[in-house]
Design a protein around this motif. Structure first.
Motif, PDB file in Angstrom:
ATOM      1  N   VAL A  73       0.804  -1.231   0.000  1.00 60.58           N
ATOM      2  CA  VAL A  73       0.000   0.000   0.000  1.00 60.58           C
ATOM      3  C   VAL A  73       0.840   1.286   0.000  1.00 60.58           C
ATOM      4  CG1 VAL A  73      -1.990  -1.132   1.087  1.00 60.58           C
ATOM      5  CG2 VAL A  73      -0.278  -0.016   2.543  1.00 60.58           C
ATOM      6  N   SER A  74       2.088   1.212  -0.475  1.00 59.50           N
ATOM      7  CA  SER A  74       2.933   2.414  -0.462  1.00 59.50           C
ATOM      8  C   SER A  74       2.533   3.438  -1.517  1.00 59.50           C
ATOM      9  CB  SER A  74       4.407   2.029  -0.649  1.00 59.50           C
ATOM     10  OG  SER A  74       4.814   1.143   0.374  1.00 59.50           O
ATOM     11  N   VAL A  75       1.890   2.966  -2.595  1.00 60.51           N
ATOM     12  CA  VAL A  75       1.437   3.862  -3.670  1.00 60.51           C
ATOM     13  C   VAL A  75      -0.092   3.873  -3.694  1.00 60.51           C
ATOM     14  CG1 VAL A  75       1.397   4.194  -6.177  1.00 60.51           C
ATOM     15  CG2 VAL A  75       3.479   3.404  -5.075  1.00 60.51           C
ATOM     16  N   GLY A 101       8.020   5.666   6.251  1.00 64.60           N
ATOM     17  CA  GLY A 101       8.089   7.033   5.753  1.00 64.60           C
ATOM     18  C   GLY A 101       6.963   7.373   4.793  1.00 64.60           C
ATOM     19  N   ARG A 102       6.271   6.369   4.274  1.00 61.26           N
ATOM     20  CA  ARG A 102       5.119   6.597   3.390  1.00 61.26           C
ATOM     21  C   ARG A 102       3.872   6.791   4.236  1.00 61.26           C
ATOM     22  NH1 ARG A 102       5.371   6.701  -2.504  1.00 61.26           N
ATOM     23  NH2 ARG A 102       7.616   6.757  -2.712  1.00 61.26           N
ATOM     24  N   LYS A 103       2.902   7.493   3.650  1.00 63.20           N
ATOM     25  CA  LYS A 103       1.627   7.666   4.342  1.00 63.20           C
ATOM     26  C   LYS A 103       0.552   6.867   3.632  1.00 63.20           C
ATOM     27  CE  LYS A 103       2.437  12.079   6.550  1.00 63.20           C
ATOM     28  NZ  LYS A 103       2.169  13.517   6.551  1.00 63.20           N
ATOM     29  N   ALA A 120       4.724  -1.627   8.762  1.00 66.89           N
ATOM     30  CA  ALA A 120       5.706  -0.838   8.015  1.00 66.89           C
ATOM     31  C   ALA A 120       6.982  -1.650   7.844  1.00 66.89           C
ATOM     32  CB  ALA A 120       6.008   0.450   8.762  1.00 66.89           C
ATOM     33  N   TYR A 121       7.594  -1.519   6.662  1.00 62.83           N
ATOM     34  CA  TYR A 121       8.840  -2.246   6.392  1.00 62.83           C
ATOM     35  C   TYR A 121       9.911  -1.270   5.900  1.00 62.83           C
ATOM     36  CZ  TYR A 121       7.562  -2.007   1.413  1.00 62.83           C
ATOM     37  OH  TYR A 121       7.244  -1.560   0.160  1.00 62.83           O
ATOM     38  N   ARG A 122      11.183  -1.616   6.154  1.00 63.82           N
ATOM     39  CA  ARG A 122      12.321  -0.817   5.705  1.00 63.82           C
ATOM     40  C   ARG A 122      12.693  -1.133   4.266  1.00 63.82           C
ATOM     41  NH1 ARG A 122      14.037  -2.521  10.457  1.00 63.82           N
ATOM     42  NH2 ARG A 122      15.123  -4.249   9.433  1.00 63.82           N
TER      43      ARG A 122
END
Lengths: 139, 139
Positions: A73-75, A101-103, A120-122
């Motif tokens: 779901v980063s984009v 860092g993504r919303k 969340a993943y790095r």
């Protein structure tokens, strides 16, 4: 297990390498992944030739048949947002993976549905680990 | 009528002027629009201070209370995709408005749910007209 993997197609392909690492790991672990082709670089042109109604019916039937859903779901993506809601309604456990860092929309981050997890993943490697842990706990 | 207006927030604000024209028209026509503030330029900072769970519960309760949903779908958004699915499940008529030349997920364009309409518009004025026609037909 039969796993529905959800990722952005029309919304943008910036995270395609992550989609590929996730689907490769699913297949390597012996899962059935009907949407594995959605991670491929040529998916936008491949899917463009398929009738939209066929894609819709195909995808919701795959969700119904799946044991669980893994969504990157980063984009932002209307399709992935819709699929997450559809899967929760169908009683499927859903893991949403978001790069640090993504919303993401509060309709995802603020959703306290008991079948929904947001992690969340790095990097890809950690995303794969989080996915494997989520699936191991379903067994 | 009580109308739920859905638009991208986290996903991107490129179409903010269209959101504003649509919500202004709804209010001018005497509708109740609990999400009208989502069209404002300062919405991202305003909504950032609200707890995500509160936003989620607030928004789904607004959808449940609405007569219909109008969604601007030119910019990809997990939240709007989720809300469209939620509204259809709740039996609400949904109008999706898409600027001509833009693409939207096949989970929207290929969705043949009888309560879902997808219309393309050239400019804000035509988007407003399409919305007013959709709402007039609900009466």
């Amino acid at each position: 297990m039969n796993i529905y993997f959800a990722c952005s197609i029309t919304g943008g392909r910036e995270f395609e390498p992550v989609y590929q690492d996730l689907t490769k790991a699913l297949l390597a672990d012996g899962h059935d992944v009907p949407t594995a082709h959605l991670a491929a670089s040529n998916v936008v042109s491949l899917e463009a030739v398929v009738d939209p109604h066929e894609v819709y019916e195909r995808d919701v039937n795959w969700i119904r048949a799946a044991r669980a859903v893994v969504a990157e779901v980063s984009v932002p993506s209307h399709g992935v947002g819709y699929e997450i809601g559809f899967a929760l309604d169908a009683g499927k456990p859903v893991l949403c993976l978001l790069q640090e860092g993504r919303k993401v929309s509060k309709m995802i981050s603020g959703n306290s549905h008991p079948h929904l997890q947001l992690k969340a993943y790095r990097d890809s490697a950690q995303a794969v680990e989080l996915m494997q842990k989520f699936l191991a706990e379903l067994k």
